[in-house]
Design a protein around this motif. Structure first.
Motif, PDB file in Angstrom:
ATOM      1  N   ALA A 123       0.890  -1.048  -0.023  1.00  0.00           N
ATOM      2  CA  ALA A 123       0.103   0.019  -0.038  1.00  0.00           C
ATOM      3  C   ALA A 123       0.845   1.270  -0.035  1.00  0.00           C
ATOM      4  CB  ALA A 123      -0.864  -0.109   1.297  1.00  0.00           C
ATOM      5  N   LEU A 127       1.011   4.011  -2.748  1.00  0.00           N
ATOM      6  CA  LEU A 127       0.764   5.499  -2.285  1.00  0.00           C
ATOM      7  C   LEU A 127       1.591   6.334  -2.930  1.00  0.00           C
ATOM      8  CD1 LEU A 127      -0.816   7.536  -0.575  1.00  0.00           C
ATOM      9  CD2 LEU A 127       0.422   6.782   1.393  1.00  0.00           C
ATOM     10  N   TRP A 130       0.799   6.960  -6.661  1.00  0.00           N
ATOM     11  CA  TRP A 130      -0.458   7.752  -6.608  1.00  0.00           C
ATOM     12  C   TRP A 130       0.097   9.239  -6.596  1.00  0.00           C
ATOM     13  CZ3 TRP A 130      -2.515  11.392  -3.483  1.00  0.00           C
ATOM     14  CH2 TRP A 130      -3.630  11.971  -3.941  1.00  0.00           C
ATOM     15  N   TYR A 131       1.002   9.456  -5.425  1.00  0.00           N
ATOM     16  CA  TYR A 131       1.469  10.898  -5.189  1.00  0.00           C
ATOM     17  C   TYR A 131       2.115  11.370  -6.472  1.00  0.00           C
ATOM     18  CZ  TYR A 131       3.132  14.859  -2.396  1.00  0.00           C
ATOM     19  OH  TYR A 131       3.346  15.948  -1.873  1.00  0.00           O
ATOM     20  N   LEU A 142      -5.001   0.672  -3.989  1.00  0.00           N
ATOM     21  CA  LEU A 142      -4.902   1.085  -2.526  1.00  0.00           C
ATOM     22  C   LEU A 142      -5.851   0.604  -1.673  1.00  0.00           C
ATOM     23  CD1 LEU A 142      -3.440   4.683  -2.679  1.00  0.00           C
ATOM     24  CD2 LEU A 142      -2.321   2.806  -1.544  1.00  0.00           C
ATOM     25  N   THR A 146      -5.227  -1.947   1.143  1.00  0.00           N
ATOM     26  CA  THR A 146      -5.395  -1.493   2.484  1.00  0.00           C
ATOM     27  C   THR A 146      -6.705  -2.137   3.158  1.00  0.00           C
ATOM     28  OG1 THR A 146      -4.499   0.707   2.068  1.00  0.00           O
ATOM     29  CG2 THR A 146      -5.672   0.593   4.027  1.00  0.00           C
ATOM     30  N   THR A 159      -2.643   2.506   8.531  1.00  0.00           N
ATOM     31  CA  THR A 159      -2.169   2.843   7.187  1.00  0.00           C
ATOM     32  C   THR A 159      -3.153   3.891   6.571  1.00  0.00           C
ATOM     33  OG1 THR A 159      -1.150   0.542   6.754  1.00  0.00           O
ATOM     34  CG2 THR A 159      -1.629   1.947   4.866  1.00  0.00           C
ATOM     35  N   ILE A 163      -2.341   7.370   4.519  1.00  0.00           N
ATOM     36  CA  ILE A 163      -2.759   7.607   3.018  1.00  0.00           C
ATOM     37  C   ILE A 163      -3.695   9.097   3.208  1.00  0.00           C
ATOM     38  CG2 ILE A 163      -4.413   6.804   1.432  1.00  0.00           C
ATOM     39  CD1 ILE A 163      -3.807   3.851   2.154  1.00  0.00           C
ATOM     40  N   THR A 166      -1.274  11.937   3.482  1.00  0.00           N
ATOM     41  CA  THR A 166      -0.522  12.124   2.137  1.00  0.00           C
ATOM     42  C   THR A 166      -1.524  12.804   1.053  1.00  0.00           C
ATOM     43  OG1 THR A 166       0.558  10.124   2.753  1.00  0.00           O
ATOM     44  CG2 THR A 166       0.593  11.044   0.353  1.00  0.00           C
TER      45      THR A 166
END
Length: 214
Positions: A123, A127, A130-131, A142, A146, A159, A163, A166
């Motif tokens: 995850a 992440l 994704w960022y 994700l 998760t 977690t 997320i 973030t």
């Protein structure tokens, strides 16, 4: 993992393999969600088809846990590569991770810890992806990772906080408020996977959310 006749991980796996039912109590390890135990029960059930004893089949569950430990190491390596670690620093970091005694012990244990760590590590990797490049696909992945981690051990819900922070940093820092539309995709997938067993135990046993066995 304790012996049969007690409420440990081994009994949990045995009940799913041969009783085909979820625990009828939340005593001790039965308070945990069942993903790892369900997969382990499939291994035990497969062993019984080959006329293995239960003890031998239970030992075969270690093939699962050593695989989980290996995948965790691969994802850790991919995280380091993703954030730009190269050369000797990469080699040293991966060696430190791979040869850390905790992962050797967890690779030989048949409890749910290493699957939880594997899914949480995955995850974190997605992440980061994704960022860098937000997409509905990464949000869905994700949610799956998760949610499955929470279905293995509810402490993986931490977690979700990582997320959430973030995502907020990404949205506020770059003023990309349209990314809020990706949050429901994550929640619609993650919450049912991660919370159904907790809700079940709340209804059946009045087990508080976030309960830890004494």
């Amino acid at each position: 993992v304790e012996s049969l006749g007690r409420s440990g991980h081994l009994q949990y796996i045995y009940n799913l393999a041969f009783g085909n039912n979820l625990p009828d109590t939340n005593v001790w390890q039965f308070s945990h969600p069942p993903l790892h135990h369900f997969i382990a029960a499939l291994v035990v059930k497969l062993g019984s088809l080959f006329k293995f004893s239960f003890e031998r089949s239970a030992e075969c569950v270690q093939y699962l846990t050593v695989f989980y430990s290996f995948v965790t190491s691969v994802w850790f390596y991919k995280i380091l590569r993703f954030i730009g670690i190269r050369g000797r620093a990469l080699l040293f970091s991966v060696m430190l991770f791979c040869f850390h005694p905790s992962f050797t012990i967890l690779a030989g244990s048949i409890n749910n810890d290493i699957l939880t760590i594997m899914l949480c590590t995955g995850a974190i990797y997605y992440l980061l992806k994704w960022y860098q490049k937000p997409s509905f696909v990464y949000a869905a992945v994700l949610g799956v990772l998760t949610g499955l981690a929470m279905m293995t051990k509810f402490s993986a819900s931490l977690t979700v906080a990582v997320i959430g922070i973030t995502v907020l940093v990404k949205i506020i820092k770059e003023q990309q408020f349209k990314l809020f539309w990706q949050v429901p995709i994550f929640l619609v997938i993650c919450l049912p996977l991660g919370l159904w067993y907790q809700i079940r135990n709340m209804q059946l046993f009045e087990q508080p959310l976030g309960y830890v066995a004494p």
